[in-house]
Write a protein that holds these residues in place. Structure first.
Motif, PDB file in Angstrom:
ATOM      1  N   ALA A  27       5.720  17.136   0.930  1.00  0.00           N
ATOM      2  CA  ALA A  27       4.472  16.650   1.505  1.00  0.00           C
ATOM      3  C   ALA A  27       4.757  16.054   2.867  1.00  0.00           C
ATOM      4  O   ALA A  27       5.752  15.337   3.045  1.00  0.00           O
ATOM      5  CB  ALA A  27       3.825  15.603   0.596  1.00  0.00           C
ATOM      6  N   ALA A  77       6.075   9.472  -6.840  1.00  0.00           N
ATOM      7  CA  ALA A  77       5.548  10.106  -5.631  1.00  0.00           C
ATOM      8  C   ALA A  77       4.582  11.240  -5.976  1.00  0.00           C
ATOM      9  O   ALA A  77       3.598  11.469  -5.265  1.00  0.00           O
ATOM     10  CB  ALA A  77       6.694  10.624  -4.772  1.00  0.00           C
ATOM     11  N   SER A 116       5.645   5.907   1.327  1.00  0.00           N
ATOM     12  CA  SER A 116       5.961   6.270   2.713  1.00  0.00           C
ATOM     13  C   SER A 116       7.181   7.165   2.769  1.00  0.00           C
ATOM     14  O   SER A 116       7.234   8.118   3.558  1.00  0.00           O
ATOM     15  CB  SER A 116       6.187   5.007   3.553  1.00  0.00           C
ATOM     16  OG  SER A 116       7.261   4.243   3.031  1.00  0.00           O
ATOM     17  N   ARG A 176       0.814  -1.213   0.000  1.00  0.00           N
ATOM     18  CA  ARG A 176       0.000   0.000   0.000  1.00  0.00           C
ATOM     19  C   ARG A 176       0.848   1.263   0.000  1.00  0.00           C
ATOM     20  O   ARG A 176       0.553   2.225  -0.703  1.00  0.00           O
ATOM     21  CB  ARG A 176      -0.935  -0.002   1.216  1.00  0.00           C
ATOM     22  CG  ARG A 176      -1.930  -1.155   1.240  1.00  0.00           C
ATOM     23  CD  ARG A 176      -2.572  -1.254   2.611  1.00  0.00           C
ATOM     24  NE  ARG A 176      -1.562  -1.463   3.650  1.00  0.00           N
ATOM     25  CZ  ARG A 176      -1.794  -1.353   4.961  1.00  0.00           C
ATOM     26  NH1 ARG A 176      -3.003  -1.037   5.384  1.00  0.00           N
ATOM     27  NH2 ARG A 176      -0.831  -1.568   5.838  1.00  0.00           N
ATOM     28  N   ARG A 177       1.913   1.270   0.818  1.00  0.00           N
ATOM     29  CA  ARG A 177       2.794   2.434   0.900  1.00  0.00           C
ATOM     30  C   ARG A 177       4.223   1.910   0.931  1.00  0.00           C
ATOM     31  O   ARG A 177       4.620   1.197   1.849  1.00  0.00           O
ATOM     32  CB  ARG A 177       2.499   3.289   2.137  1.00  0.00           C
ATOM     33  CG  ARG A 177       1.090   3.847   2.161  1.00  0.00           C
ATOM     34  CD  ARG A 177       0.923   4.866   3.279  1.00  0.00           C
ATOM     35  NE  ARG A 177       1.640   6.109   2.965  1.00  0.00           N
ATOM     36  CZ  ARG A 177       2.253   6.865   3.871  1.00  0.00           C
ATOM     37  NH1 ARG A 177       2.289   6.497   5.132  1.00  0.00           N
ATOM     38  NH2 ARG A 177       2.855   7.983   3.516  1.00  0.00           N
ATOM     39  N   TYR A 234       1.377   9.287  -7.491  1.00  0.00           N
ATOM     40  CA  TYR A 234       0.704   8.345  -6.576  1.00  0.00           C
ATOM     41  C   TYR A 234       1.112   8.646  -5.134  1.00  0.00           C
ATOM     42  O   TYR A 234       1.687   7.790  -4.447  1.00  0.00           O
ATOM     43  CB  TYR A 234       1.068   6.901  -6.930  1.00  0.00           C
ATOM     44  CG  TYR A 234       0.837   6.521  -8.372  1.00  0.00           C
ATOM     45  CD1 TYR A 234      -0.395   6.054  -8.814  1.00  0.00           C
ATOM     46  CD2 TYR A 234       1.869   6.633  -9.314  1.00  0.00           C
ATOM     47  CE1 TYR A 234      -0.605   5.706 -10.139  1.00  0.00           C
ATOM     48  CE2 TYR A 234       1.671   6.291 -10.652  1.00  0.00           C
ATOM     49  CZ  TYR A 234       0.434   5.823 -11.051  1.00  0.00           C
ATOM     50  OH  TYR A 234       0.229   5.471 -12.368  1.00  0.00           O
ATOM     51  N   PRO A 235       0.855   9.841  -4.633  1.00  0.00           N
ATOM     52  CA  PRO A 235       1.377  10.227  -3.315  1.00  0.00           C
ATOM     53  C   PRO A 235       0.910   9.332  -2.176  1.00  0.00           C
ATOM     54  O   PRO A 235       1.652   9.139  -1.198  1.00  0.00           O
ATOM     55  CB  PRO A 235       0.878  11.671  -3.144  1.00  0.00           C
ATOM     56  CG  PRO A 235      -0.292  11.791  -4.068  1.00  0.00           C
ATOM     57  CD  PRO A 235       0.039  10.912  -5.243  1.00  0.00           C
ATOM     58  N   GLY A 236      -0.270   8.767  -2.301  1.00  0.00           N
ATOM     59  CA  GLY A 236      -0.772   7.913  -1.246  1.00  0.00           C
ATOM     60  C   GLY A 236      -0.115   6.553  -1.184  1.00  0.00           C
ATOM     61  O   GLY A 236      -0.347   5.793  -0.241  1.00  0.00           O
ATOM     62  N   ARG A 237       0.708   6.239  -2.177  1.00  0.00           N
ATOM     63  CA  ARG A 237       1.360   4.929  -2.240  1.00  0.00           C
ATOM     64  C   ARG A 237       2.778   4.949  -1.688  1.00  0.00           C
ATOM     65  O   ARG A 237       3.461   3.921  -1.699  1.00  0.00           O
ATOM     66  CB  ARG A 237       1.423   4.443  -3.698  1.00  0.00           C
ATOM     67  CG  ARG A 237       0.105   4.353  -4.428  1.00  0.00           C
ATOM     68  CD  ARG A 237      -0.774   3.261  -3.860  1.00  0.00           C
ATOM     69  NE  ARG A 237      -0.102   1.982  -3.771  1.00  0.00           N
ATOM     70  CZ  ARG A 237       0.029   1.130  -4.800  1.00  0.00           C
ATOM     71  NH1 ARG A 237      -0.490   1.435  -5.973  1.00  0.00           N
ATOM     72  NH2 ARG A 237       0.633  -0.023  -4.629  1.00  0.00           N
ATOM     73  N   GLY A 277       3.285  13.679   4.318  1.00  0.00           N
ATOM     74  CA  GLY A 277       3.115  12.234   4.347  1.00  0.00           C
ATOM     75  C   GLY A 277       4.212  11.460   3.660  1.00  0.00           C
ATOM     76  O   GLY A 277       4.209  10.226   3.703  1.00  0.00           O
ATOM     77  N   ILE A 278       5.151  12.146   3.005  1.00  0.00           N
ATOM     78  CA  ILE A 278       6.245  11.460   2.299  1.00  0.00           C
ATOM     79  C   ILE A 278       7.560  12.024   2.815  1.00  0.00           C
ATOM     80  O   ILE A 278       7.891  13.184   2.581  1.00  0.00           O
ATOM     81  CB  ILE A 278       6.168  11.670   0.776  1.00  0.00           C
ATOM     82  CG1 ILE A 278       4.834  11.164   0.230  1.00  0.00           C
ATOM     83  CG2 ILE A 278       7.327  10.959   0.080  1.00  0.00           C
ATOM     84  CD1 ILE A 278       4.646  11.432  -1.257  1.00  0.00           C
TER      85      ILE A 278
END
Length: 241
Positions: free
Chosen positions: A161, A138, A146, A120-121, A141-144, A163-164
């Motif tokens: 971001a 990234a 980590s 998933r990430r 597909y930013p949600g994919r 989240g990354i």
């Protein structure tokens, strides 16, 4: 005109790369601990232009030892060639977009095949063109993603971001295009790490580089990623010259 035509051909007729990019799979140490309930992390290793994932054995071994399943791409360019006589940046960016789609397909195949790993990430690790392809993935597909580890990418902007998490290890014989690297304020805001190795050459950031350079890269990488299941994402200080 011939060079311009070649560039336009590359930009507009690159294959959509909806099929997965060929990659070699390297299983993590302690694979017996990987399960559907507690999946092990996944890293996608993207090589530089003209190189293959097998040219980064020192990185693969380190990541496997930390518990990552490593998918090492055999080619980050998808068979495309770069015309050195034409502007480089748009060519690299076009290749990176196609490669990002291929990585997405590769991860989809893995998720359908083996649920013992966290598809998933993922962690992205890339050198040069491979770092640009990782940055493009990234962005698309930013949600994919980590975290992203770039070894001296130069043409595609690194993520900004929360989240990354980003680690970019820089050589001393190259300069990135404007806007590729986060500035100091962006680094503080998003916890990004930019570490420059004095005396390091861009082309040496692979197995044929010196033992000292590889040891330095691995030490920076371990500071950022350990422990694998809950990384600290700590920034290592710039190594002494």
């Amino acid at each position: 005109m011939r060079r311009l035509s070649a560039l336009l051909l590359l930009l507009f007729t690159l294959p959509p790369a909806l099929a997965a990019i060929p990659a070699d799979t390297h299983l993590p140490a302690g694979i017996g601990a990987c399960s559907v309930a507690a999946p092990c992390p996944v890293a996608v290793l993207s090589p530089g232009y003209g190189l293959a994932g097998t040219d980064y054995g020192f990185l693969t071994r380190q990541l496997n030892g930390m518990g990552y399943l490593v998918l090492a791409l055999r080619d980050s360019a998808g068979g495309a060639t770069i015309d050195r006589g034409a502007p480089i940046t748009p060519q690299v960016q076009a290749i990176a977009r196609a490669t990002a789609r291929g990585i997405a397909a590769l991860l989809a195949e893995g998720a359908a095949r083996d649920r013992r790993f966290d598809w998933r990430r993922v962690l992205l690790v890339g050198h040069s063109l491979g770092g640009d392809s990782s940055a493009q993935f990234a962005a698309d597909y930013p949600g994919r993603v980590s975290a992203l580890v770039s070894l001296d990418n130069r043409r595609v902007a690194l993520p900004r971001a929360d989240g990354i998490r980003v680690l970019s290890i820089r050589a001393s014989d190259t300069v990135a295009d404007p806007g590729v690297l986060p500035d100091e304020a962006e680094q503080r805001r998003h916890g990004s790490c930019i570490v420059r190795i004095e005396g390091a050459r861009h082309n040496d950031m692979q197995d044929e580089g010196s033992a000292r350079l590889k040891e330095t890269i691995l030490a920076i990488l371990e500071t950022f990623l350990a422990p694998a299941r809950q990384p600290a994402y700590a920034c290592a200080p710039a190594p002494a010259s």
